[in-house]
Design a protein around this motif. Sequence first.
Motif, PDB file in Angstrom:
ATOM      1  N   CYS A 236      46.359  44.326  39.727  1.00  0.00           N
ATOM      2  CA  CYS A 236      46.145  42.879  39.764  1.00  0.00           C
ATOM      3  C   CYS A 236      47.472  42.220  39.395  1.00  0.00           C
ATOM      4  CB  CYS A 236      45.056  42.452  38.797  1.00  0.00           C
ATOM      5  SG  CYS A 236      44.676  40.708  39.002  1.00  0.00           S
ATOM      6  N   CYS A 238      47.832  38.966  38.692  1.00  0.00           N
ATOM      7  CA  CYS A 238      47.606  37.627  38.149  1.00  0.00           C
ATOM      8  C   CYS A 238      48.597  37.363  37.015  1.00  0.00           C
ATOM      9  CB  CYS A 238      46.166  37.473  37.662  1.00  0.00           C
ATOM     10  SG  CYS A 238      45.722  38.492  36.256  1.00  0.00           S
ATOM     11  N   CYS A 269      40.346  35.950  35.187  1.00  0.00           N
ATOM     12  CA  CYS A 269      40.711  36.503  36.498  1.00  0.00           C
ATOM     13  C   CYS A 269      39.525  37.308  37.059  1.00  0.00           C
ATOM     14  CB  CYS A 269      41.937  37.401  36.369  1.00  0.00           C
ATOM     15  SG  CYS A 269      42.354  38.240  37.894  1.00  0.00           S
ATOM     16  N   PHE A 271      39.585  39.523  39.283  1.00  0.00           N
ATOM     17  CA  PHE A 271      39.938  40.884  39.666  1.00  0.00           C
ATOM     18  C   PHE A 271      40.101  41.840  38.487  1.00  0.00           C
ATOM     19  CE2 PHE A 271      41.393  38.282  43.248  1.00  0.00           C
ATOM     20  CZ  PHE A 271      40.782  38.955  44.299  1.00  0.00           C
ATOM     21  N   CYS A 272      40.622  41.314  37.344  1.00  0.00           N
ATOM     22  CA  CYS A 272      40.908  42.235  36.235  1.00  0.00           C
ATOM     23  C   CYS A 272      40.342  41.751  34.911  1.00  0.00           C
ATOM     24  CB  CYS A 272      42.403  42.473  36.115  1.00  0.00           C
ATOM     25  SG  CYS A 272      43.299  41.054  35.473  1.00  0.00           S
TER      26      CYS A 272
HETATM   27 ZN   LIG Z   1      44.017  39.671  37.192  1.00  0.00          ZN
END
Ligand SMILES: [Zn+2]
Length: 293
Positions: A236, A238, A269, A271-272
């Motif tokens: 990720c 981010c 986030c 995603f993570c």
């Molecule tokens: Zn992330």
Amino acid sequence: MKNNGTTILSDNGMVRGYILNARDLVYQAFVYHKTAPVVTAGLGRLLTAAVMMGRTLKNDDDLLTLQIEGDGPVRTLLATADRNGHVKGYPGVAVVDLPLKASGKLDVSGSIGNGFLTVLRDNGEGEPYVSRTALVSGEIAEDITHYYAISEQTPTVCALGVLIDRDYTVKSAGGFILQLLPGAEEETIAALEENIGHLHNVSAIFEGKSNEEIADILMQKIPYHVTERWEASYACNCSREKTQKVLLSLGRKELGAMIAEGKPVELCCHFCDRRYSFTVEELENLLLHGGKK
Ligand SMILES: [Zn+2]
């Protein structure tokens, strides 16, 4: 253990294949999203497919995104990959409890239901290339195969598997995509079909076999060579800076309303699961200076 990817090509140039042992990256997704087994399996299959499909992108900044939307309890699964083996994704609903199928397998198709697979290829310029096909089974591998047949007119075999351990972690995961290039001969096609028939339990083969051993099974009677070995990982990218941009993109009115609330704002986030927190002062600075001071 590393996530190993292998790209192969038949000596006659008519079959191209990607083989990926994805255990570690699927495990990482499980750790981030705390998914129930059926969701770990579904998301893991989609991540595995995205990594292999991402290998066909042209530039380092290009992104390939697979999104599944269905009327089942998971609602959506998303995976996005670049051409260098970096992938990330998330499920719409992480914890779904469904009975096993009569075969004893996790009911991935039941968790997804009826819906669509969307494939996006984005090179960062202009509109991304988008293709949307109806799900044929919701088991994901068949849906990817169907996408290639309908949208790219490329005869493709895709197999994906995630084996969940007794403690609900990931025991093994992996998959392969084999594609026939234009002009493939009948005997190559017949050999390939026969070979694939030998591989029923995809997740289990990645438990004990190397990619090379799997390639040997897939390519029996078809001389081939390895063109590339590569690594894949859950990644990720981010950052606090990107999160600031998201806040700014909400607009002055929305930002003003957050400041008026007088409380810090936390963004998470997808995603993570990393959390970014902004104080009221930081939000004011964003509103006044666009975060530059
Ligand atoms: Zn992330």
